[in-house]
Design a protein around this motif. Structure first.
Motif, mmCIF file in Angstrom:
data_model
loop_
_atom_site.group_PDB
_atom_site.id
_atom_site.type_symbol
_atom_site.label_atom_id
_atom_site.label_comp_id
_atom_site.label_asym_id
_atom_site.label_seq_id
_atom_site.Cartn_x
_atom_site.Cartn_y
_atom_site.Cartn_z
ATOM 1 N N ILE A 108 -37.300 12.391 11.931
ATOM 2 C CA ILE A 108 -37.770 11.035 12.241
ATOM 3 C C ILE A 108 -37.571 10.804 13.733
ATOM 4 C CG2 ILE A 108 -37.422 8.585 11.841
ATOM 5 C CD1 ILE A 108 -36.375 9.325 9.051
ATOM 6 N N THR A 109 -38.657 10.498 14.425
ATOM 7 C CA THR A 109 -38.561 10.229 15.856
ATOM 8 C C THR A 109 -38.436 8.737 16.138
ATOM 9 O OG1 THR A 109 -40.967 10.208 16.071
ATOM 10 C CG2 THR A 109 -39.834 12.305 16.448
ATOM 11 N N THR A 121 -43.168 1.143 10.213
ATOM 12 C CA THR A 121 -43.806 2.398 10.564
ATOM 13 C C THR A 121 -42.720 3.416 10.881
ATOM 14 O OG1 THR A 121 -45.699 1.227 11.494
ATOM 15 C CG2 THR A 121 -45.422 3.521 12.134
ATOM 16 N N VAL A 122 -42.857 4.595 10.286
ATOM 17 C CA VAL A 122 -41.915 5.691 10.520
ATOM 18 C C VAL A 122 -42.690 6.827 11.171
ATOM 19 C CG1 VAL A 122 -40.339 7.341 9.459
ATOM 20 C CG2 VAL A 122 -40.511 5.026 8.537
ATOM 21 N N ALA A 123 -42.262 7.240 12.366
ATOM 22 C CA ALA A 123 -42.888 8.355 13.074
ATOM 23 C C ALA A 123 -42.106 9.620 12.772
ATOM 24 C CB ALA A 123 -42.912 8.085 14.568
ATOM 25 N N LEU A 124 -42.841 10.671 12.386
ATOM 26 C CA LEU A 124 -42.227 11.939 11.986
ATOM 27 C C LEU A 124 -42.747 13.073 12.863
ATOM 28 C CD1 LEU A 124 -42.849 11.553 8.165
ATOM 29 C CD2 LEU A 124 -40.690 11.216 9.321
ATOM 30 N N ALA A 125 -41.882 14.063 13.048
ATOM 31 C CA ALA A 125 -42.270 15.295 13.732
ATOM 32 C C ALA A 125 -42.022 16.447 12.761
ATOM 33 C CB ALA A 125 -41.471 15.473 15.010
ATOM 34 N N GLU A 152 -43.131 21.345 15.695
ATOM 35 C CA GLU A 152 -43.146 21.149 17.130
ATOM 36 C C GLU A 152 -44.572 20.864 17.590
ATOM 37 O OE1 GLU A 152 -41.683 23.540 21.060
ATOM 38 O OE2 GLU A 152 -40.748 23.974 19.144
ATOM 39 N N ASN A 153 -44.732 19.940 18.517
ATOM 40 C CA ASN A 153 -46.022 19.511 19.059
ATOM 41 C C ASN A 153 -46.917 18.847 18.018
ATOM 42 O OD1 ASN A 153 -45.294 20.538 21.573
ATOM 43 N ND2 ASN A 153 -46.140 22.546 21.089
ATOM 44 N N LEU A 154 -46.330 18.332 16.947
ATOM 45 C CA LEU A 154 -47.097 17.629 15.926
ATOM 46 C C LEU A 154 -46.374 16.326 15.608
ATOM 47 C CD1 LEU A 154 -49.504 17.728 13.953
ATOM 48 C CD2 LEU A 154 -47.984 18.801 12.308
ATOM 49 N N LEU A 155 -47.123 15.233 15.539
ATOM 50 C CA LEU A 155 -46.539 13.929 15.255
ATOM 51 C C LEU A 155 -47.394 13.225 14.211
ATOM 52 C CD1 LEU A 155 -44.326 11.874 16.131
ATOM 53 C CD2 LEU A 155 -45.976 10.971 17.746
ATOM 54 N N GLU A 156 -46.746 12.645 13.226
ATOM 55 C CA GLU A 156 -47.463 11.841 12.233
ATOM 56 C C GLU A 156 -46.666 10.578 11.991
ATOM 57 O OE1 GLU A 156 -46.484 12.970 7.768
ATOM 58 O OE2 GLU A 156 -47.085 14.768 8.876
ATOM 59 N N TRP A 157 -47.357 9.546 11.538
ATOM 60 C CA TRP A 157 -46.651 8.319 11.209
ATOM 61 C C TRP A 157 -47.079 7.842 9.834
ATOM 62 C CZ3 TRP A 157 -50.635 8.281 14.751
ATOM 63 C CH2 TRP A 157 -51.701 7.444 14.473
ATOM 64 N N ARG A 158 -46.153 7.168 9.193
ATOM 65 C CA ARG A 158 -46.391 6.625 7.861
ATOM 66 C C ARG A 158 -46.040 5.147 7.879
ATOM 67 N NH1 ARG A 158 -43.803 11.510 4.219
ATOM 68 N NH2 ARG A 158 -45.046 13.141 5.188
ATOM 69 N N GLU A 159 -46.891 4.358 7.232
ATOM 70 C CA GLU A 159 -46.660 2.918 7.178
ATOM 71 C C GLU A 159 -46.226 2.524 5.775
ATOM 72 O OE1 GLU A 159 -50.146 0.933 8.579
ATOM 73 O OE2 GLU A 159 -49.753 1.488 10.655
#
Length: 181
Positions: free
Chosen positions: A105-106, A119-123, A126-133
């Protein structure tokens, strides 16, 4: 030191560790301590180490997101989690926990427009980011119980979830008002 400022009240939050338990302490602008939120330990083993990395309030100040990382003592595997607490009657209740075994979790942040959206931002790599609401809503309720026997009295019970615990308050016997949600 991890900090956050509650927008609806002049309080700030910082995480601390006291012996075995962890907590988020709330500080007034003058530096005095003003209550705390005990963090529920949901680690699998006593050898696991948990560290709080972020805290965030919603715009109303009644929801608190606590982001932490858990390192397994034997395997050194890292799990990220966010715990959501709700405040009622000056007590913080653990309402929900999101656990991510395969991602770090970033950030975890509440919406500025809707106090119940997070909103939770996840990594995950490496070099990949996704977020979930996520959207958190619940309705307060109470239960009225009346037995079939005419000699027995009826009872109204309020219940509240706090982590793994369901707390009951019999309203016909309690002197202190219970949390209603």
């Amino acid at each position: 030191y991890i900090g956050a400022i509650q927008s609806s009240r002049p309080l700030s939050a910082k995480s601390s560790r006291r012996q075995i338990s962890m907590q988020v302490a709330f500080m007034e602008p003058n530096g005095l301590r003003h209550r705390e939120c005990k963090i529920h330990n949901t680690t699998a083993h006593k050898s696991d180490k948990e560290e709080i990395v972020n805290v965030a309030f919603n715009i109303d100040g009644d929801l608190l997101a606590v982001t932490s990382t858990v390192t397994a003592g034997t395997t050194q595997l890292v799990t990220s989690k966010v715990q959501f607490y709700h405040r009622s009657n000056y007590h913080w209740y653990l309402k929900y926990e999101l656990r991510y075994d395969d991602a770090v979790i970033t950030a975890a942040k509440f919406s500025d427009d809707d106090p119940h959206k997070a909103t939770v931002a996840l990594a995950p790599e490496e070099n990949l980011l996704e977020w979930r609401e996520y959207e958190f809503r619940w309705d307060p309720s109470s239960v009225y119980y009346r037995s079939g026997a005419p000699t027995e009295s009826s009872c109204v019970v309020a219940m509240v979830v706090d982590g793994k615990t369901l707390q009951f308050t019999p309203l016909d016997k309690a002197l202190v008002p219970p949390p209603m949600y």
